[in-house]
Design an enzyme around this catalytic site. Structure first.
Site, PDB file in Angstrom:
ATOM      1  N   SER A 130       0.825  -1.198   0.000  1.00 55.33           N
ATOM      2  CA  SER A 130       0.000   0.000   0.000  1.00 55.33           C
ATOM      3  C   SER A 130       0.861   1.250   0.000  1.00 55.33           C
ATOM      4  O   SER A 130       1.948   1.275   0.561  1.00 55.33           O
ATOM      5  CB  SER A 130      -0.919   0.024   1.224  1.00 55.33           C
ATOM      6  OG  SER A 130      -1.733   1.179   1.204  1.00 55.33           O
ATOM      7  N   LYS A 185      -4.548  -6.663   3.862  1.00 58.91           N
ATOM      8  CA  LYS A 185      -4.556  -5.603   2.845  1.00 58.91           C
ATOM      9  C   LYS A 185      -5.982  -5.307   2.387  1.00 58.91           C
ATOM     10  O   LYS A 185      -6.347  -4.145   2.164  1.00 58.91           O
ATOM     11  CB  LYS A 185      -3.695  -6.016   1.648  1.00 58.91           C
ATOM     12  CG  LYS A 185      -3.709  -5.025   0.458  1.00 58.91           C
ATOM     13  CD  LYS A 185      -3.283  -3.623   0.887  1.00 58.91           C
ATOM     14  CE  LYS A 185      -2.885  -2.743  -0.287  1.00 58.91           C
ATOM     15  NZ  LYS A 185      -3.914  -2.556  -1.304  1.00 58.91           N
ATOM     16  N   HIS A 188      -7.536  -3.254   5.028  1.00 58.50           N
ATOM     17  CA  HIS A 188      -6.959  -1.903   4.869  1.00 58.50           C
ATOM     18  C   HIS A 188      -7.716  -1.128   3.805  1.00 58.50           C
ATOM     19  O   HIS A 188      -8.104   0.025   4.006  1.00 58.50           O
ATOM     20  CB  HIS A 188      -5.475  -2.019   4.503  1.00 58.50           C
ATOM     21  CG  HIS A 188      -4.878  -0.767   3.923  1.00 58.50           C
ATOM     22  ND1 HIS A 188      -5.100  -0.359   2.620  1.00 58.50           N
ATOM     23  CD2 HIS A 188      -4.072   0.179   4.475  1.00 58.50           C
ATOM     24  CE1 HIS A 188      -4.469   0.773   2.402  1.00 58.50           C
ATOM     25  NE2 HIS A 188      -3.832   1.119   3.505  1.00 58.50           N
ATOM     26  N   ASN A 189      -7.941  -1.761   2.654  1.00 56.77           N
ATOM     27  CA  ASN A 189      -8.626  -1.063   1.571  1.00 56.77           C
ATOM     28  C   ASN A 189     -10.079  -0.768   1.924  1.00 56.77           C
ATOM     29  O   ASN A 189     -10.619   0.271   1.538  1.00 56.77           O
ATOM     30  CB  ASN A 189      -8.551  -1.893   0.288  1.00 56.77           C
ATOM     31  CG  ASN A 189      -7.192  -1.832  -0.372  1.00 56.77           C
ATOM     32  OD1 ASN A 189      -6.189  -1.536   0.276  1.00 56.77           O
ATOM     33  ND2 ASN A 189      -7.123  -2.127  -1.647  1.00 56.77           N
ATOM     34  N   GLU A 192     -10.028   2.154   4.036  1.00 55.63           N
ATOM     35  CA  GLU A 192      -9.743   3.284   3.139  1.00 55.63           C
ATOM     36  C   GLU A 192     -11.039   3.781   2.489  1.00 55.63           C
ATOM     37  O   GLU A 192     -11.284   4.997   2.420  1.00 55.63           O
ATOM     38  CB  GLU A 192      -8.744   2.841   2.080  1.00 55.63           C
ATOM     39  CG  GLU A 192      -8.363   3.870   1.048  1.00 55.63           C
ATOM     40  CD  GLU A 192      -7.438   3.286  -0.011  1.00 55.63           C
ATOM     41  OE1 GLU A 192      -7.725   3.466  -1.216  1.00 55.63           O
ATOM     42  OE2 GLU A 192      -6.442   2.631   0.367  1.00 55.63           O
TER      43      GLU A 192
END
Length: 482
Positions: A130, A185, A188-189, A192
């Protein structure tokens, strides 16, 4: 080049090129390969000129130039392309060689690839990367998972090129087995998505309810960036709002149709599969979907009435409450993300270091913020913490901000300004803090029409069925948890 290289990177799009340059800057010898050799040549003769980076014309040449165990990182399009390259590499590799997928792959694909390569005696790493182009070049957040035996060999490279916290710690550590790296991940996205939507809702409120212009809003975001909301996304929002070209503010001319690559959707789907109320991120995904039907919204705006926005409220009366509402909602976003990771760890038998994950996200990545230090501190203090809201710090922050949170959302509703992420965050909080919810009626309804049974509050743990319509039948259907 007479000596062997440390690692190879396959795929020379901008992320691949920047990672290679980053590795080279840190003293590692890298082999660069692209399916189209002219692209490799252009890179070697251009951005990589004057470095120790070398190109290769074939995958066999890539393998020949690497030290053992070979370490090959794939920066190709997620999906079938990853499998295609792996299938081409396998006959050229030896037992113990390492294949790293650094793309935005689905975590279950990484689970499968780890299993398949493990059967062949090879090691697989699925690593979240990222930070975009800038992060890849100067320090990304890296989230590697897969075969733990690969970690000692890639750790020196990954932790050298990763972003660093203010204390110098690398924003990279081993995440867990199988697809754990890509799962983290994915979350995380998803966070986001949530952060971006929350910021957009604050922007919408400032613009529509308070009549603030871009410069005033930019100053507000700049001020927020110096406090509890300090983060990369807040910082760039201020820059975007103040940016002008010859025609004026660019942001005002951008079509209000949001795109997405699917990782937020994957997060929501997995939350549904694991029964986790990931409401805020779900609403962020749906908000993008709603924005995408622009033509239909334009038609609807001409025929569907809403309240008349005739607010004489002064911005200075609302900026602080709005910032507090944004902070409270952000806490819920991370709370839900961590709930999902904790559920996945149980489901897939992963041992996740939740404080370490916060540190991985502290620098280099899109959601980097000072806020993550508090998350790391919470899990450092209590490794078995089941929910961020039960940590003293986050509990106090919510208690301090919730009145403003409620006032802002109430105001937005009265003015017809949609705030789906903030509203769903508050609904989640109120649901979580309630010892009793109306699901007792829902269970009665299910039992009435489908004999799905229910449990009683007396704690006997047995499943019961009522003959609601006097049919005399005691036959019950099976039941299950959400």
């Amino acid at each position: 080049m007479s000596e062997t290289a440390d690692i190879a990177v396959i795929g020379l799009a901008v992320m691949g090129q920047n990672l290679i340059l980053n590795m080279s800057d840190h003293g590692f010898k890298v082999v660069a390969y692209n399916r189209t050799f002219t692209k490799t040549q252009t890179f070697i003769e251009g951005p990589a000129k004057g470095t120790s980076i070398v190109g290769a014309e074939s995958l066999q040449e890539v393998c020949n130039k690497l030290s053992s165990p070979r370490k090959i990182m794939l920066m190709v399009q997620a999906g079938q392309a990853v499998d295609d390259v792996i299938n081409q590499l396998v006959p050229l590799l030896d037992e113990g060689d390492i294949i790293i997928d650094g793309g935005n792959s689905k975590f279950d694909d990484s689970e499968r690839r780890a299993s398949e390569l493990g059967e062949k005696g090879m090691l697989f790493v699925g690593s979240g990367v990222s930070g975009g182009e800038e992060g890849a070049r100067h320090g990304p957040s890296l989230m590697p998972g897969g075969h733990r035996a690969a970690w000692p060999f890639i750790q020196p490279i990954f932790q050298a090129i990763a972003a660093k916290t203010d204390s110098g710690e690398p924003c990279c550590d081993w995440v867990g087995d199988g697809g754990a790296g890509h799962f983290v991940k994915m979350v995380h996205n998803g966070i986001e998505y949530g952060d971006m939507q929350l910021i957009c809702e604050a922007y919408h409120f400032m613009h529509s309810a308070l009549g603030m212009d871009n410069n005033a809003m930019a100053k507000t975001f700049t001020a927020w960036d110096k406090g509890d909301l300090d983060s990369y996304l807040i910082e760039i929002t201020a820059e975007i709002l103040s940016f002008k070209d010859k025609q004026g503010h660019v942001v005002d001319r951008i079509m209000d149709k949001a795109g997405q690559k699917g990782t937020g959707k994957w997060t929501g789907i997995n939350a549904l599969e694991l029964g986790i109320p990931l409401t805020l991120i779900g609403e962020a995904v749906f908000a993008r979907a709603l924005s995408a039907i622009k033509d239909e919204r334009v038609r609807a705006s001409g025929v569907l009435d809403g309240p008349v926005i005739n607010s004489d409220d002064k911005p200075e009366d609302w900026i602080e409450p709005l910032g507090q509402a944004l902070l409270a909602s952000k806490i819920i976003s991370y709370t839900q993300g961590y709930m999902l990771m904790q559920a996945a760890a149980k489901e897939y038998n992963w041992e996740l270091n939740y404080g370490g994950i916060a540190q991985m996200w502290r620098g280099g990545c899109i959601i980097r913020s000072a806020f993550l230090d508090d998350i790391k501190a919470a899990f450092d203090k209590d490794e078995s913490l089941t929910n961020l809201l039960l940590d003293d710090y986050f509990g106090k922050q919510i208690h301090k901000t919730q009145n403003s949170w409620r006032i802002v959302i109430s105001k937005a509703i009265s003015l017809g300004i949609p705030m789906p992420a903030m509203s769903s965050a508050l609904a989640f909080y109120d649901g979580y803090r309630n010892a009793r919810l109306p699901a007792n009626l829902l269970q009665a309804q299910r039992d009435y029409f489908g004999a799905h049974t229910y449990q009683l509050l007396d704690g006997d743990q047995q499943w019961h069925h009522t003959d609601w319509i006097g049919s005399g039948s005691s036959v019950a259907s099976s039941s299950y948890d959400a």
